[in-house]
Every structure is written in C-alpha cells, then in structure tokens.
Design an enzyme around this catalytic site. Structure first.
Site, short mmCIF file in Angstrom:
data_model
loop_
_atom_site.label_atom_id
_atom_site.label_comp_id
_atom_site.label_asym_id
_atom_site.label_seq_id
_atom_site.Cartn_x
_atom_site.Cartn_y
_atom_site.Cartn_z
CE LYS A 22 -12.31 -2.62 6.82
NZ LYS A 22 -10.91 -2.91 7.04
CG ASN A 23 -9.64 -5.03 3.93
OD1 ASN A 23 -9.52 -4.39 4.52
ND2 ASN A 23 -9.65 -6.32 4.24
CB CYS A 118 -3.64 -3.01 15.41
SG CYS A 118 -3.44 -4.42 14.72
NE ARG A 123 -2.28 -5.34 10.33
CZ ARG A 123 -3.39 -5.42 10.04
NH1 ARG A 123 -4.71 -4.72 10.90
NH2 ARG A 123 -4.23 -5.53 8.49
CG ASP A 309 -9.79 -9.82 7.89
OD1 ASP A 309 -9.04 -10.01 8.69
OD2 ASP A 309 -10.13 -9.33 6.15
NE ARG A 401 -12.16 0.04 11.67
CZ ARG A 401 -11.20 -1.26 11.66
NH1 ARG A 401 -10.73 -1.69 13.47
NH2 ARG A 401 -10.79 -1.16 10.41
C1 UD1 Z 1 -4.78 -6.12 5.08
C2 UD1 Z 1 -6.58 -6.52 5.20
C3 UD1 Z 1 -6.91 -7.28 6.41
C4 UD1 Z 1 -6.27 -8.63 6.28
C5 UD1 Z 1 -4.85 -9.47 5.66
C6 UD1 Z 1 -5.05 -10.59 5.51
C7 UD1 Z 1 -6.47 -4.37 4.53
C8 UD1 Z 1 -6.58 -2.98 5.32
N1 UD1 Z 1 -7.19 -5.47 5.51
O1 UD1 Z 1 -3.83 -6.64 6.23
O2 UD1 Z 1 -7.87 -7.02 6.72
O3 UD1 Z 1 -6.47 -8.98 7.42
O4 UD1 Z 1 -4.79 -7.76 4.64
O5 UD1 Z 1 -5.27 -11.05 4.42
O6 UD1 Z 1 -6.41 -4.42 3.48
N2 UD1 Z 1 3.79 -7.71 7.02
C9 UD1 Z 1 5.15 -7.99 7.64
N3 UD1 Z 1 5.54 -6.75 7.16
C10 UD1 Z 1 5.30 -5.69 6.87
C11 UD1 Z 1 3.72 -6.08 5.71
C12 UD1 Z 1 3.51 -7.48 6.56
O7 UD1 Z 1 5.95 -8.45 9.06
O8 UD1 Z 1 5.52 -5.04 6.03
C13 UD1 Z 1 3.24 -8.79 8.35
C14 UD1 Z 1 2.23 -9.09 8.31
O9 UD1 Z 1 2.54 -8.22 10.27
C15 UD1 Z 1 1.28 -10.34 9.13
C16 UD1 Z 1 1.38 -10.80 7.51
O10 UD1 Z 1 2.18 -9.91 7.40
O11 UD1 Z 1 1.52 -11.23 10.14
C17 UD1 Z 1 0.43 -9.95 6.53
O12 UD1 Z 1 0.55 -9.27 6.29
P1 UD1 Z 1 -1.00 -8.34 5.00
O13 UD1 Z 1 -1.32 -9.57 4.00
O14 UD1 Z 1 0.58 -6.68 5.32
O15 UD1 Z 1 -2.12 -7.54 5.24
P2 UD1 Z 1 -2.49 -6.17 5.59
O16 UD1 Z 1 -1.43 -5.54 4.64
O17 UD1 Z 1 -1.60 -5.61 6.86
#
Ligand code: UD1
Length: 424
Positions: A22-23, A118, A123, A309, A401
């Site tokens: 999915k991701n 969320c 996030r 995850d 989902r």
């Molecule tokens: C993706 C995955 C999610 C998984 C996560 C970590 C998808 C759709 N989702 O989420 O299932 O749990 O990777 O492996 O692919 N952060 C910031 N600022 C930003 C971006 C991130 O502070 O601009 C923080 C987030 O709040 C979190 C951490 O960085 O605490 C890591 O998040 P990130 O790796 O970006 O996760 P996602 O891409 O949102």
C-alpha cells in the site's frame, strides 16, 4: 458499520498470498501525474486507500482503469485538468498530500490541503515544504491550504533532512525528477518502498541513483514517458500474517514476501521462538501448538530497523509470551492506542510515555474491542485469533484501508473469522 467476529483458537495452516505494498502503491499512483503517457502498475493492491487515491487523481484529470484479472492499474495523465486537492480528500487520507510535488513539477503550481494530524500523532509536513522551497518553489499557507508555485520550473538542490522521513524523501523525489539540474538528498529514508519508487521513476525515464541508501542523487529530465512497473511486495502485510501465524500457531507460507525486507521482524520472531525461513519466493512461518512464545523486546526505527507499522502486531504477540517484553516506539508519539484494547482481552500492558512493558499471560479471552487506526486494528485481529472465545472488532473500516481480503486470507488457513455487515 461492519465488524469482524473471530472465534479464537484455530491454528493457521496454508498459503497466504502477499500483494503489492500500500505505502508504495500510493506514491506510485501519484507518479502517474508526472507523465503524459500511461503508467501501468502491476501487482496493485485493491484497498480503500488506493481507490481513494484513484478518485483524487481522476479529479485532477488522470484517466484510470483497473484491470482486475491481472491486478493492473492503468493511469494516463495526458493532461492535468485541475491542480487542486481539496481538504475533504486530503483529510481522509494523508498520502493524498503526495500529489503536491508531481503537480508542482509538471504544471508549475498546485493548491493542496494540509493533511493535519491523525490518530497516531501530529505528523507535520514541514520537511516536504522545506524541500520544495529549496528547489525554488514559492510556498504559502492560506486557510489550511498549501499554495505552491514554481512557474519557471523547479531547480535541483542539495537537501539534507534533519531526520529520516519516508514521506519527505519520496515526495521530494517525485518533484526532483522533473527539476532542472541535480538534486542530492542526504539522510534520506532507506525503506524498500523508496527503492521501488526509484525503479518506477527510472522506468519512466528518470535518473535516480542511490535510492535505498541514505544519499540519493537525482538528475532532472525535461519529461517522463510511460512505463510498466510491478509494485514491491507489502512487507507490512507479510509481517502482519507472520505475527498472526505466530500468535495462533500453525504453519503458513507467505507467498511473495521478501525475506530481505523483513530482517528486523524475523530476528524478533526467532527470538520469540518462532521458526521463520525463506522458502522459494516467500517466507515460511511455523509455531508448533503447545510451544510457548518467549518474550522479546524491540524498539521501532527507520529501515532497516523494526517498522513502526508492525509494532502493534508484535505487541499483540508478546501479550502471550513467557516473560516481560519492552517495546519502545520512536517514530510516532501516540502509537499505543491498541494497548488498552488488548488489555480488554486480558493482556497485561503498562505504558510509560513511548515505552510499553508487556507481561505475557497464558491466555487471552475474547471480548468486544474497538479499532483506532489501521495497524492497531489488525493487532486486535491477531489477539482475537489467539484468544479463547469470541472477539468482535468494531470500526473495521480502518482495516479495509490497508489489508485486502483479510478475512478470506485468514479463513482459507483455518481461522474462524467472518465479517458482519453493518447498517451504515
Ligand atoms: C510513512 C508510512 C507509514 C509509516 C511511516 C514510518 C505511508 C503512506 N505511510 O508515513 O505507514 O508508519 O512512513 O515508516 O507511506 N515528520 C515531521 N515532518 C515532516 C515529515 C515527517 O516531523 O515533514 C515526522 C513524523 O511526524 C514522524 C516522523 O517524522 O514522527 C517519521 O515520519 P515519516 O517517515 O515521514 O512517515 P510518513 O511518510 O508520514
């Protein structure tokens, strides 16, 4: 609302097919915006989230056909008809935000709602926006919307992320492939989904090197062509069924699961006394009936560390292990909502900040529980499979989902599991 009813205690035996991730699929779908020629994605999962992304892309002008027999999604963005992703769409699924980069790169501007927080944490998307600014985009936030413009095109930039973000790494790649010049990403995420995105972009004519390592080099090109790409196997789906087999006992082959993408989880399961081996193009997971699980501790981390995850699913498993396990969540600040629900089944869990201490019990007992997010809800299914009696998991739309055919896949291996359709 639908609910899932499980009568626990049946072992799992058989073969479970693992579909595309999915991701990965959601970002690959967004990549279709980058080319005027069709992108064909094979091994696509058919999920609420991917359907949702399909609807959003259609509203932007992408023609999309789902070819069920071959699990192929054909996407053709001959023309971009809209560059606006409204609040209602981004609010429902955060990954919708990923259309911003491709729209900016192809059309020169985009207006995309901020995703907001969320259930698992705040996030933010600050790293995504800083990266686009570094590439020369003008970014304004107005009434909850990101208004981005790069009317003379994006420019390659050197970007060092202050910490590892899967989303920011992927989103920056999605924009940089059409920027002028070279973009270098340092401290990039190394998740297999990032290498998968790079493979697809390269098949479309992009020049991305180093994806899967912490430093990615992207030479921008002026346009991308059509391509055919098979979505990488879902390591989270595979890991989830591995935990289910470990919890219920039995012997399952996870067909299509990639051993090399699941190292940290395999180490954890082996420590817990579960037999896990690569077999052909899959993974065999065995736990004999009557063999007690052993407590194993872990902390979540960016790849190749233990995936956040799979944290909830592993916690469900540890509820039945002999001894005390410590689980530390380092990626998201609020990702233990499954703990009180597992407690309803008789688990002993204490949460202190970002650490949970699970003291294994001999038995769990079925009860009604409430799913709070995607991975939390499947951890309740896992616990239900191992518990005595009936477990009812409410709010299963979370499951839909991210897990295609969950009940069917588990029932085919002997689980007593069924969906009850609700009124609304
Ligand atoms: C993706 C995955 C999610 C998984 C996560 C970590 C998808 C759709 N989702 O989420 O299932 O749990 O990777 O492996 O692919 N952060 C910031 N600022 C930003 C971006 C991130 O502070 O601009 C923080 C987030 O709040 C979190 C951490 O960085 O605490 C890591 O998040 P990130 O790796 O970006 O996760 P996602 O891409 O949102």
């Amino acid at each position: 609302m639908d609910r899932i009813v499980i009568t626990g205690g049946a072992p799992l035996n058989g073969v479970i097919p693992i579909y595309g991730a999915k991701n990965s699929a959601l970002k690959l779908q967004a990549a279709s915006l980058l080319s005027a020629e069709p992108l064909m994605l094979e091994n696509m999962p058919d999920l609420a989230d991917t359907r949702f992304m399909t609807q959003l892309l259609q509203s932007l002008g992408v023609e999309i056909t789902w070819i069920k027999e071959t699990r192929t999604l054909r996407m053709h963005a001959a023309e971009i008809l809209s560059t606006i992703a409204p609040y209602d769409q981004v609010r429902k699924m955060r990954a919708s935000f990923n259309v911003l980069g491709p729209l900016l790169a192809r059309a020169g501007h985009a207006t995309v709602s901020l995703p907001g927080g969320c259930a698992i944490g705040a996030r933010p998307v600050d790293l995504h926006l800083k990266a686009f600014e570094a590439m020369g985009a003008d970014i304004h936030i107005e009434q909850g919307y990101v208004k981005a413009a790069a009317l003379r095109g994006l420019k390659g930039a050197a970007i060092e992320f202050p910490f590892v973000s899967v989303g920011a790494t992927e989103h920056t790649m999605l924009a940089a492939v059409l920027a002028q010049g070279e973009t270098v990403l340092k401290n990039a995420a190394c998740e297999p989904e990032i290498a998968d995105l790079a493979d697809c972009l390269n098949a479309m004519g992009a020049r991305v090197e180093g994806a899967g390592t912490a430093e990615i080099h992207i030479q921008g090109v002026t346009s991308l062509k059509g391509a055919k790409h098979a979505v990488v196997a879902d390591r989270i789906e595979a890991g989830t069924y591995a935990m289910a087999a470990a919890a219920a006992g039995g012997n399952v082959l996870l067909a299509g699961a990639r051993f090399e993408h699941l190292g940290a989880m395999i180490k954890f399961l082996r420590e817990a006394g579960v037999q896990v081996d690569a077999e052909g193009r899959g993974l065999r997971v065995v736990r004999k009936r009557g063999q007690r699980l052993k407590a194993a501790s872990f902390e979540t981390a960016a790849f190749p560390g233990f995936p956040t995850d799979l944290q909830a699913q592993a916690m469900a498993l540890m509820c039945l292990a002999d001894g005390e396990s410590r689980i530390k969540e380092t990626i998201f600040e609020n990702r233990f909502m499954h703990a009180p629900e597992l407690t309803r089944l008789g688990a002993k869990i204490e949460v202190h900040g970002n650490e949970a201490v699970v003291t294994g019990v001999e038995k769990l007992a079925g009860a009604p529980v409430m799913a709070t997010d995607l991975r939390a809800s499947v951890s309740l299914v896992i616990a239900g499979l191992a518990a005595e009696g009936e477990t009812i998991v409410n709010r299963v739309y979370h499951l839909d989902r991210g897990f295609e055919g969950l009940e069917a896949k588990l029932a085919a291996c002997g689980a007593q599991i069924a969906r009850q359709r609700g009124e609304d």
